[in-house]
Design a protein around this motif. Structure first.
Motif, PDB file in Angstrom:
ATOM      1  N   PRO A 169       0.837  -1.209   0.000  1.00 57.81           N
ATOM      2  CA  PRO A 169       0.000   0.000   0.000  1.00 57.81           C
ATOM      3  C   PRO A 169       0.867   1.252   0.000  1.00 57.81           C
ATOM      4  CG  PRO A 169       0.137  -0.901   2.212  1.00 57.81           C
ATOM      5  CD  PRO A 169       0.881  -1.875   1.323  1.00 57.81           C
ATOM      6  N   ASP A 170       0.366   2.307  -0.615  1.00 59.40           N
ATOM      7  CA  ASP A 170       1.059   3.587  -0.547  1.00 59.40           C
ATOM      8  C   ASP A 170       0.933   4.121   0.872  1.00 59.40           C
ATOM      9  OD1 ASP A 170       1.768   3.474  -3.185  1.00 59.40           O
ATOM     10  OD2 ASP A 170       0.071   4.641  -3.892  1.00 59.40           O
ATOM     11  N   PRO A 171       2.018   4.580   1.450  1.00 59.63           N
ATOM     12  CA  PRO A 171       2.006   4.919   2.883  1.00 59.63           C
ATOM     13  C   PRO A 171       1.423   6.296   3.161  1.00 59.63           C
ATOM     14  CG  PRO A 171       4.186   5.302   1.970  1.00 59.63           C
ATOM     15  CD  PRO A 171       3.356   4.736   0.846  1.00 59.63           C
ATOM     16  N   GLY A 172       1.118   6.537   4.438  1.00 57.58           N
ATOM     17  CA  GLY A 172       0.763   7.847   4.931  1.00 57.58           C
ATOM     18  C   GLY A 172      -0.635   8.297   4.566  1.00 57.58           C
ATOM     19  N   PRO A 173      -0.998   9.509   5.012  1.00 54.60           N
ATOM     20  CA  PRO A 173      -2.337  10.040   4.703  1.00 54.60           C
ATOM     21  C   PRO A 173      -2.605  10.173   3.214  1.00 54.60           C
ATOM     22  CG  PRO A 173      -1.288  11.312   6.461  1.00 54.60           C
ATOM     23  CD  PRO A 173      -0.245  10.395   5.920  1.00 54.60           C
ATOM     24  N   LEU A 174      -1.594  10.561   2.441  1.00 54.96           N
ATOM     25  CA  LEU A 174      -1.797  10.669   0.998  1.00 54.96           C
ATOM     26  C   LEU A 174      -2.079   9.315   0.379  1.00 54.96           C
ATOM     27  CD1 LEU A 174       0.912  13.318   0.013  1.00 54.96           C
ATOM     28  CD2 LEU A 174      -1.554  13.504  -0.336  1.00 54.96           C
ATOM     29  N   GLY A 175      -1.347   8.300   0.800  1.00 52.55           N
ATOM     30  CA  GLY A 175      -1.600   6.962   0.290  1.00 52.55           C
ATOM     31  C   GLY A 175      -2.987   6.469   0.657  1.00 52.55           C
ATOM     32  N   GLU A 176      -3.421   6.755   1.884  1.00 52.65           N
ATOM     33  CA  GLU A 176      -4.758   6.356   2.311  1.00 52.65           C
ATOM     34  C   GLU A 176      -5.829   7.071   1.493  1.00 52.65           C
ATOM     35  OE1 GLU A 176      -7.548   6.608   6.339  1.00 52.65           O
ATOM     36  OE2 GLU A 176      -5.405   7.099   6.438  1.00 52.65           O
ATOM     37  N   LEU A 177      -5.629   8.378   1.270  1.00 52.95           N
ATOM     38  CA  LEU A 177      -6.604   9.152   0.511  1.00 52.95           C
ATOM     39  C   LEU A 177      -6.731   8.636  -0.921  1.00 52.95           C
ATOM     40  CD1 LEU A 177      -8.443  11.639   0.067  1.00 52.95           C
ATOM     41  CD2 LEU A 177      -6.358  12.946  -0.419  1.00 52.95           C
ATOM     42  N   VAL A 178      -5.594   8.459  -1.601  1.00 50.33           N
ATOM     43  CA  VAL A 178      -5.619   8.050  -2.999  1.00 50.33           C
ATOM     44  C   VAL A 178      -6.130   6.622  -3.146  1.00 50.33           C
ATOM     45  CG1 VAL A 178      -4.178   7.658  -5.031  1.00 50.33           C
ATOM     46  CG2 VAL A 178      -3.809   9.681  -3.627  1.00 50.33           C
TER      47      VAL A 178
ATOM     48  N   VAL B 259      -3.902  21.069  -6.424  1.00 46.18           N
ATOM     49  CA  VAL B 259      -4.945  20.716  -7.383  1.00 46.18           C
ATOM     50  C   VAL B 259      -6.028  21.782  -7.304  1.00 46.18           C
ATOM     51  CG1 VAL B 259      -6.689  19.028  -8.043  1.00 46.18           C
ATOM     52  CG2 VAL B 259      -4.451  18.260  -7.239  1.00 46.18           C
ATOM     53  N   VAL B 260      -6.319  22.394  -8.457  1.00 46.88           N
ATOM     54  CA  VAL B 260      -7.283  23.481  -8.523  1.00 46.88           C
ATOM     55  C   VAL B 260      -8.571  22.963  -9.149  1.00 46.88           C
ATOM     56  CG1 VAL B 260      -7.703  25.836  -9.323  1.00 46.88           C
ATOM     57  CG2 VAL B 260      -5.373  25.103  -8.788  1.00 46.88           C
ATOM     58  N   LEU B 261      -9.679  23.101  -8.423  1.00 44.28           N
ATOM     59  CA  LEU B 261     -10.983  22.618  -8.886  1.00 44.28           C
ATOM     60  C   LEU B 261     -11.964  23.792  -8.902  1.00 44.28           C
ATOM     61  CD1 LEU B 261     -11.172  19.296  -6.839  1.00 44.28           C
ATOM     62  CD2 LEU B 261     -10.442  19.599  -9.207  1.00 44.28           C
ATOM     63  N   PRO B 262     -11.930  24.616  -9.958  1.00 45.44           N
ATOM     64  CA  PRO B 262     -12.879  25.732 -10.038  1.00 45.44           C
ATOM     65  C   PRO B 262     -14.287  25.232 -10.298  1.00 45.44           C
ATOM     66  CG  PRO B 262     -11.637  25.548 -12.072  1.00 45.44           C
ATOM     67  CD  PRO B 262     -11.055  24.531 -11.126  1.00 45.44           C
ATOM     68  N   GLY B 263     -15.266  26.089 -10.034  1.00 49.76           N
ATOM     69  CA  GLY B 263     -16.655  25.667 -10.177  1.00 49.76           C
ATOM     70  C   GLY B 263     -17.022  25.198 -11.554  1.00 49.76           C
ATOM     71  N   ASP B 264     -16.415  25.782 -12.605  1.00 55.37           N
ATOM     72  CA  ASP B 264     -16.791  25.382 -13.964  1.00 55.37           C
ATOM     73  C   ASP B 264     -16.199  24.046 -14.364  1.00 55.37           C
ATOM     74  OD1 ASP B 264     -14.149  26.063 -14.250  1.00 55.37           O
ATOM     75  OD2 ASP B 264     -14.463  27.616 -15.761  1.00 55.37           O
ATOM     76  N   ALA B 265     -15.435  23.411 -13.485  1.00 52.04           N
ATOM     77  CA  ALA B 265     -14.856  22.101 -13.785  1.00 52.04           C
ATOM     78  C   ALA B 265     -15.699  20.956 -13.246  1.00 52.04           C
ATOM     79  CB  ALA B 265     -13.444  21.997 -13.201  1.00 52.04           C
TER      80      ALA B 265
ATOM     81  N   PHE C 243      -4.588  13.801  -7.628  1.00 51.65           N
ATOM     82  CA  PHE C 243      -4.208  13.712  -6.220  1.00 51.65           C
ATOM     83  C   PHE C 243      -2.980  12.818  -6.032  1.00 51.65           C
ATOM     84  CE2 PHE C 243      -8.455  14.829  -3.932  1.00 51.65           C
ATOM     85  CZ  PHE C 243      -8.587  15.956  -4.730  1.00 51.65           C
ATOM     86  N   GLY C 244      -2.842  11.818  -6.877  1.00 44.65           N
ATOM     87  CA  GLY C 244      -1.730  10.877  -6.731  1.00 44.65           C
ATOM     88  C   GLY C 244      -0.392  11.410  -7.178  1.00 44.65           C
ATOM     89  N   ARG C 245      -0.333  12.628  -7.738  1.00 44.44           N
ATOM     90  CA  ARG C 245       0.956  13.183  -8.157  1.00 44.44           C
ATOM     91  C   ARG C 245       1.733  13.757  -6.975  1.00 44.44           C
ATOM     92  NH1 ARG C 245       1.478  10.017 -11.183  1.00 44.44           N
ATOM     93  NH2 ARG C 245      -0.516   9.275 -10.406  1.00 44.44           N
ATOM     94  N   ALA C 246       1.128  13.864  -5.788  1.00 45.98           N
ATOM     95  CA  ALA C 246       1.777  14.473  -4.628  1.00 45.98           C
ATOM     96  C   ALA C 246       2.523  13.429  -3.819  1.00 45.98           C
ATOM     97  CB  ALA C 246       0.730  15.164  -3.753  1.00 45.98           C
ATOM     98  N   ALA C 247       3.783  13.735  -3.496  1.00 49.27           N
ATOM     99  CA  ALA C 247       4.596  12.816  -2.698  1.00 49.27           C
ATOM    100  C   ALA C 247       4.559  13.149  -1.214  1.00 49.27           C
ATOM    101  CB  ALA C 247       6.046  12.844  -3.188  1.00 49.27           C
ATOM    102  N   ARG C 248       4.590  14.455  -0.871  1.00 49.28           N
ATOM    103  CA  ARG C 248       4.623  14.855   0.542  1.00 49.28           C
ATOM    104  C   ARG C 248       3.402  15.675   0.947  1.00 49.28           C
ATOM    105  NH1 ARG C 248       9.985  18.081   1.355  1.00 49.28           N
ATOM    106  NH2 ARG C 248       8.801  18.655   3.235  1.00 49.28           N
ATOM    107  N   HIS C 249       2.932  16.520   0.056  1.00 51.53           N
ATOM    108  CA  HIS C 249       1.863  17.445   0.447  1.00 51.53           C
ATOM    109  C   HIS C 249       0.904  17.657  -0.715  1.00 51.53           C
ATOM    110  CE1 HIS C 249      -0.248  20.904   2.081  1.00 51.53           C
ATOM    111  NE2 HIS C 249      -0.059  21.496   0.925  1.00 51.53           N
ATOM    112  N   LEU C 250      -0.405  17.725  -0.385  1.00 55.35           N
ATOM    113  CA  LEU C 250      -1.445  17.998  -1.371  1.00 55.35           C
ATOM    114  C   LEU C 250      -2.343  19.105  -0.840  1.00 55.35           C
ATOM    115  CD1 LEU C 250      -3.219  17.293  -3.896  1.00 55.35           C
ATOM    116  CD2 LEU C 250      -4.432  15.676  -2.403  1.00 55.35           C
ATOM    117  N   SER C 251      -2.450  20.194  -1.598  1.00 55.71           N
ATOM    118  CA  SER C 251      -3.432  21.235  -1.325  1.00 55.71           C
ATOM    119  C   SER C 251      -4.515  21.161  -2.403  1.00 55.71           C
ATOM    120  CB  SER C 251      -2.796  22.628  -1.345  1.00 55.71           C
ATOM    121  OG  SER C 251      -2.071  22.876  -0.151  1.00 55.71           O
ATOM    122  N   VAL C 252      -5.759  21.218  -1.986  1.00 58.02           N
ATOM    123  CA  VAL C 252      -6.881  21.180  -2.924  1.00 58.02           C
ATOM    124  C   VAL C 252      -7.614  22.518  -2.838  1.00 58.02           C
ATOM    125  CG1 VAL C 252      -8.990  20.010  -3.643  1.00 58.02           C
ATOM    126  CG2 VAL C 252      -7.112  18.698  -2.627  1.00 58.02           C
TER     127      VAL C 252
END
Length: 810
Positions: free
Chosen positions: A582-591, A746-752, A765-774
């Protein structure tokens, strides 16, 4: 006449259904308006497709972050002011291509000085080599399969027409109840360049003569079409372009970005009263155009009923006659494929119009369910060549490198699914390996084992970021115990890019027979293989070689047509090893949760996941710049140059253009004197369709724009900058596939909202190794997309083509 690509993309959705990308402004190919070929609209950026994605989110108010984590910028309050810049609507003169591709109709602008071969020239040479191999193989085949005896109606008529064309006869007039079309030489369609099979310099093909371009310009002006289309039109139609265009004005529809209604207007201006919707020339042109649009959406062929229905919607009075005429002119091919029966695989009596096996299908006396498909020749040849190459690997015993005891010893030294992978590769020519980022350790263990056994083993990644990341993993890993009887372990770099491997620029090169000089090849990022690159790869492997296709099946599929990895997984024609790492950490759990359709809460004590709610696109741009330039470096410790912004599309108020303009103004302001670029600008360079190389501008001189890409210096000629270079602080998810960065925004504007899907979210989301901002402005559309919007289906033939060639228990 407008050639706006968004309009062409809408027709793709209306005509051929959903494809791999997002609709609307999301990931749409904007290279079309600049004379790139149809294949260029697939370059590394998502193809604009159907409008049937996730439903529009209810605007009932701001929500807290759906993924858990923190609900403000890292280290800041959600209302932090200062440091950000609003979007610059005017842009900075940035290239207006789709960010990852250049047109295939003018592929030679990057030819290096002093006789060095350009990548585009190498790809053209490889295409010629590949087609020659296919033609030689076809010449050795026997006659057509006697299949389809139980067909009736239109399907039977179409199959009879196909066989008549194959035999060199003209199809009978009553086939579709329409007069036989007058035959004429069809111009050779533009082919997508492919990597070269040898390292020999290839002379650049000459462009159209100036007088030809001028003559075409006059015809275009006479018909009210933009004169800027003249160079590409002349290149497509050849020396007699003026006469061909006057004789058949709908040939203009071959030019990228031109829509049927625009070609109709051009034809009316030239033909006057002779122009009509029932003109067979129009029917052929619209048929080919629809098949090209289907390829942009990822399909290698279209089912006949779907194609004829769409032709009717496009105002073609007799769709069956239009298809027949297109087949008779050799501009498309038709196939009769047996469908999978309940409880079994597809019937082996599939009829291939371009490459028949000459074998009688099992159970010829029984009626089988079939489907009739129509596709362009280039994808038909590629998919059938790929099926042959894969069947050769599956049915052939791999070369005996190392004794069975050596392989068993290596397997025993490994652990878990890595041991399963080594054991499978020991006895099979084709193996599939699935898993996330952590699973890369298993192909690395396989390569170290292969080197210890004396095999010439290499790994090929989709791009330089994946190559370099895997090379670091190989270097950081400890070597397994070397088998007692093995040859000395091989040294040197074992990770390359797939394009570099096929062109000869990287890797082992080719032997005297033109095949790759290796024993084992591991292809990483396998979901990114389209049918053409996969076919060239399969044809390039020597007899006895082992091929491992490894990748994460949950990411976005290839930018080009086909779904090779998914088709092979579904066909079950070879061993499949699923990683249990499994991919480790919170990012791995999220993805991991997203991969199974769940957008759950995750604990992020180290601010690994941060949600930044926004209300509108301008605020999204402001907060993105603030995150990249200030918040992430200060709170997370990741500098701006190691932070990648990912957004669903190029257009819109928060697309890559707007974001790159704002990020440039904040991070590297300058006049943009060379096509909108300045030294220090972060860029995305596209040397060929479907490939994106991240880099930086080092300088601009008379010879072109100088870039530093993946440790190499690249000079992009001045006339190619607009088509092949764009700013790269912000990318689309398809451009980012294969890459991984310490921090991702990761930028998710309303028109997307309508363009989101589970594979898109998983990939971004899976492109982040240490930190992900949405930067989150789509409200409930995000969890809805993850739960309810899977990958868009693609029509392909690979499983059916493999069925008669590979034993059921392979």
């Amino acid at each position: 006449m407008s050639t706006e690509p968004e309009a062409a993309a809408e027709e793709t959705a209306d005509a051929v259904g959903p494809g791999p990308g997002a609709p609307g402004t999301t990931d749409g190919p904007d290279a079309a308006a600049h004379g790139a070929s149809a294949a260029a609209a697939r370059d590394g950026a998502e193809t604009t497709t159907a409008r049937d994605g996730a439903e529009t989110a209810a605007r009932s108010g701001a929500q807290s972050g759906p993924t858990g984590g923190t609900t403000a910028a890292p280290g800041d309050s959600a209302t932090e002011a200062g440091g950000g810049e609003s979007a610059e609507e005017a842009g900075t003169g940035e290239a207006t291509t789709d960010g990852t591709g250049t047109g295939t109709d003018a592929p030679d602008g990057d030819a290096a000085a002093a006789g060095e071969k350009s990548e585009a020239e190498a790809e053209l040479a490889a295409q010629r080599v590949e087609r020659e191999r296919i033609e030689r193989r076809k010449a050795g085949r026997q006659g057509p399969v006697d299949a389809g005896a139980k067909l009736s109606g239109t399907a039977a008529d179409l199959l009879a027409a196909v066989r008549a064309v194959e035999s060199g006869e003209k199809p009978a007039a009553p086939v579709f109840g329409a007069p036989e079309p007058a035959r004429r030489p069809a111009p050779e369609p533009a082919r997508q360049p492919r990597p070269a099979a040898s390292a020999e310099p290839v002379a650049a093909p000459g462009g159209p003569a100036p007088e030809t371009v001028q003559a075409v310009r006059g015809v275009l002006a006479e018909g009210g079409a933009p004169e800027a289309l003249a160079p590409q039109t002349a290149a497509l139609l050849g020396e007699g372009a003026e006469g061909a265009l006057r004789a058949d004005p709908w040939q203009l529809l071959r030019v990228t970005g031109v829509r049927p209604e625009q070609a109709d207007g051009f034809a009316r201006a030239l033909l006057g009263a002779e122009c009509g919707p029932d003109d067979e020339r129009r029917g052929r042109a619209v048929t080919v155009w629809l098949l090209e649009q289907a390829a942009l959406a990822g399909h290698t062929a279209l089912e006949l009923p779907r194609l004829t229905e769409t032709l009717a919607r496009r105002g073609v009075p007799d769709p069956d006659a239009a298809v027949q005429s297109t087949l008779a002119e050799g501009e498309a091919l038709a196939f009769q494929d047996a469908l999978e029966e309940p409880g079994g695989r597809a019937d082996s009596a599939s009829s291939r119009s371009t490459q028949d096996t000459g074998e009688e299908g099992a159970g010829d006396g029984e009626e089988r369910p079939v489907r009739v498909l129509v596709g362009l020749e280039r994808y038909a040849l590629a998919e059938e060549s790929l099926a042959d190459g894969l069947a050769r690997l599956v049915n052939s015993a791999p070369k005996q490198d190392g004794s069975a005891a050596d392989w068993e010893q290596a397997t025993a030294a490994a652990q878990g699914s890595a041991a399963e992978l080594i054991r499978a590769v020991a006895g099979h020519g084709l193996v599939l390996h699935t898993g996330g980022e952590a699973s890369l350790a298993e192909p690395a263990a396989l390569l170290r084992t292969a080197h210890a056994l004396g095999l010439r083993a290499w790994a090929a990644a989709h791009g330089p970021l994946g190559r370099d990341r895997f090379a670091v993993l190989l270097d950081a890993s400890s070597e397994p115990a070397e088998p007692a009887s093995a040859e000395p372990a091989r040294t040197g770099p074992a990770a390359v890019t797939l394009a570099g491997l096929l062109s000869g620029a990287e890797g082992p090169g080719r032997d005297a027979e033109g095949t790759l000089d290796l024993d084992l090849l591991v292809v990483l990022d396998a979901p990114q293989l389209d049918v053409e690159s996969a076919a060239l790869l399969a044809e390039s492997l020597p007899d006895g070689a082992r091929l491992v296709l490894a990748g994460d099946p949950a990411v976005l599929w290839s930018a080009g047509p086909g779904r090779v990895f998914a088709d092979l997984l579904a066909a079950r024609v070879c061993p499949q090893v699923a990683s249990r790492r499994p991919d480790p950490g919170p990012l791995g759990e999220l993805v991991s949760g997203i991969g199974i359709g769940e957008l759950g809460q995750v604990e992020a004590p180290g601010k690994e996941v941060v949600i930044v709610p926004v209300r509108e696109a301008g605020e999204a741009v402001h907060r993105t710049v603030q995150l990249v330039a200030d918040s992430v470096p200060r709170a997370i410790g990741v500098p701006a140059e190691d932070t990648q912004v990912i957004t669903p599309g190029h257009g819109g108020a928060a697309g890559t253009r707007a974001l790159n303009a704002a990020l440039k103004e904040r991070l590297n302001p300058g006049p943009g004197r060379f096509g909108g670029f300045d030294p220090g600008d972060r860029v995305a360079y596209s040397p060929a369709p479907g490939r994106t190389l991240p880099g930086r501008v080092t300088k601009a001189e008379a010879d072109g724009l100088h870039l530093a890409c993946a440790g190499e210096t690249v000079v992009v000629p001045r006339d190619r900058v607009e088509q092949s270079v764009r700013h790269g602080w912000a990318l689309t998810a398809h451009q980012a596939v294969g890459g991984r960065w310490p921090a991702v925004v990761v930028v998710l504007p309303g028109d997307a909202a309508q363009g989101l899907s589970r594979p898109w979210v998983y990939t971004a989301f899976g492109r982040a190794a240490r930190h992900l901002s949405v930067v989150h402005g789509v409200e409930q559309a995000l969890p809805r997309a993850v739960a309810e919007v899977p990958a868009k289906p693609r029509t392909t033939r690979l499983p059916v083509l493999l069925a008669p060639q590979v034993p059921t228990d392979a």
